[in-house]
Design an enzyme around this catalytic site. Structure first.
Site, PDB file in Angstrom:
ATOM      1  N   ASP A 209      42.375 -34.522 -27.554  1.00  8.28           N
ATOM      2  CA  ASP A 209      42.181 -35.854 -28.129  1.00  8.28           C
ATOM      3  C   ASP A 209      41.175 -36.622 -27.278  1.00  8.28           C
ATOM      4  O   ASP A 209      40.737 -36.155 -26.235  1.00  8.28           O
ATOM      5  CB  ASP A 209      43.517 -36.606 -28.167  1.00  8.28           C
ATOM      6  CG  ASP A 209      44.108 -36.795 -26.772  1.00  8.28           C
ATOM      7  OD1 ASP A 209      43.793 -37.824 -26.148  1.00  8.28           O
ATOM      8  OD2 ASP A 209      44.842 -35.905 -26.298  1.00  8.28           O
ATOM      9  N   ASP A 211      41.899 -39.602 -25.859  1.00 11.21           N
ATOM     10  CA  ASP A 211      42.661 -40.652 -25.183  1.00 11.21           C
ATOM     11  C   ASP A 211      42.596 -41.916 -26.043  1.00 11.21           C
ATOM     12  O   ASP A 211      42.569 -41.816 -27.282  1.00 11.21           O
ATOM     13  CB  ASP A 211      42.142 -40.865 -23.752  1.00 11.21           C
ATOM     14  CG  ASP A 211      43.215 -41.453 -22.834  1.00 11.21           C
ATOM     15  OD1 ASP A 211      44.313 -40.862 -22.771  1.00 11.21           O
ATOM     16  OD2 ASP A 211      42.965 -42.475 -22.197  1.00 11.21           O
TER      17      ASP A 211
END
Length: 290
Positions: A209, A211
């Site tokens: 991802d 973040d």
């Protein structure tokens, strides 16, 4: 000397495919029980040991992972090279979910973990200026390329305590002010302990991802992370399968001195050393303590 590769599997990776003579073995350590039994066997003629960092079924949080027991157990099994595979968030647009990053630096922001095998009665200071082994990291990079993975060579890993993900303010600080590249919760104190145990250590961060800094994402999406983890786990196993051929069964001394990190590290005078602590250090520091 013979090569024995130790794989510490992060979120989503709980075994290794294709091991010959595969057997889960239980290892007792003076530092308590490791995260789980350790899967041992051979792959392409090279000994392999696999340890699921969070335990099968993911029972340990990043804070409660028994890091000292894990490293001690691998050392007791004769491991010479540790490849740590872990899920992480990315602070860089070009390090996208599904990519791998071969980490070469860390900023340690953990605070609730035991970070050393040494202490009162046997004080030691090892250098972690360069906390990963360039030789082993290069092998991981080559294995990832050969497996068709998009991989980035070099990056700074921000190790946070967790288990919560970052606030937006923290995420922006780590990215913009501290110039970190990825963020995770488990490579510290693991890398420091591997250095104390004179083990070569490489960190392979699997991006799940962006973040919370990314304007198009806003926050960490757990469902998306789990979906990406599944794909990353398959890539990680493909990378690991290529390591034995790259590292070889016969092993020369580490050209970067990882396997001699304790040569000048222990400061406590021999007559002042605590026998009880020395007994616990039999695997980790037996080479220099005799």
């Amino acid at each position: 000397m013979h090569t024995t590769i130790g794989i510490i599997g992060g979120s989503g990776i709980y075994d290794i495919d294709g091991l010959e003579g595969a057997e889960w073995v239980t290892v007792d350590t003076p530092w308590g029980a490791p995260s789980d039994a350790i899967l041992t066997g051979t792959l392409d003629g090279v000994k392999m040991c696999f340890l699921p960092r969070h335990g099968r079924g993911h029972v340990h949080s990043p804070t409660t992972v028994p890091y000292r027991a894990n490293i001690d157990a691998l050392k007791r099994l004769g491991v010479t090279d540790v490849v740590a595979v872990s899920a992480c968030g990315s602070f860089r647009e070009h390090m996208a979910p599904g990519d791998f990053v071969i980490v070469d630096q860390f900023i340690d922001r953990t605070f609730a973990r035991e970070k050393s095998f040494f202490g009162t009665g046997c004080v030691a200071h090892v250098s972690v200026a360069h906390p990963t082994c360039p030789r082993l990291s290069e092998a991981c990079y080559t294995a990832a390329v050969d497996a068709g993975i998009t991989v980035h060579k070099g990056g700074t890993y921000l190790a946070m305590e967790g288990p919560q993900f970052s606030t937006l303010a923290e995420s922006k600080m780590y990215r913009e002010s501290w110039h970190c590249d990825v963020i995770g919760m488990t490579n510290m104190p693991e890398a420091k302990l591997a250095r104390e145990a004179e083990l070569c250590y490489a960190s392979v961060a699997m991006v799940t991802d962006y973040d919370s800094w990314h304007p198009d994402h806003g926050e960490v999406d757990i469902a998306q992370i789990i979906a990406t983890l599944t794909g990353n786990a398959d890539k990680g196993r493909n990378m690991v399968r290529r390591l034995p051929a790259l590292l070889g069964a016969e092993r020369a001394p580490c050209p970067h001195g990882c396997d001699r990190a304790l040569d000048y590290a222990i400061l406590t005078a021999p007559d002042k050393r605590d026998p009880a602590l020395l007994a616990k250090l039999d695997a980790v520091a037996g080479r220099v303590l005799g």
